[in-house]
Each structure stands twice: as C-alpha cells, then as structure tokens.
Design a protein around this motif. Structure first.
Motif: not given
Ligand SMILES: [Zn+2]
Length: 68
Positions: A19-20, A31-33, A50-55
């Motif tokens: 979950e976000n 940060w989006n986690c 969240d690795p996708v959001a971080l990218k």
C-alpha cells in the motif's frame, strides 16, 4: 516454497499487500513510500521508499534541471 510468518498473527505469508503511504519530514510530504502488510491481519511488516516513484521523481527532476 519458502514462506515466512507474520510476526503478529503467525500466519504463513506467501503473498503481501503493498500500500502507498506518505513519508513526511517535519510534517510535510517528502517521500512516496510503500508499506508491506500482512494479507490476513493487515499488520505493517515493513515500509520503504517507493522505488518506482523515486525513479520517476528523479527523472522528472533531472529533466527540469536540464531544461533550465
Ligand atoms: Zn498477520
């Protein structure tokens, strides 16, 4: 198949609910986690950025910088 157990309800975990969740610094969204929750009792077992959001955010930031 290797399966771990939930630390709270002791059920064997073969899948996980993701979950976000907002990561805040000093009360502000920073940060989006994502959290990993037990599918049975919904206890949060782990949280990470969240690795996708971080990218995506990193790419957007680089493009903005280059367009200046
Ligand atoms: Zn559980």
């Amino acid at each position: 198949m290797v399966a771990g157990k939930c630390s709270k309800c002791d059920s064997m975990i073969t899948s996980i609910n993701i979950e976000n969740i907002a990561g805040k610094v000093n009360g502000k969204d920073a940060w989006n986690c994502i959290s990993y929750n037990c599918p049975r009792c919904n206890t949060i077992l782990s949280i990470q950025i969240d690795p996708v959001a971080l990218k995506t955010d990193t790419i957007d930031g680089v493009v903005q910088r280059l367009n200046r």
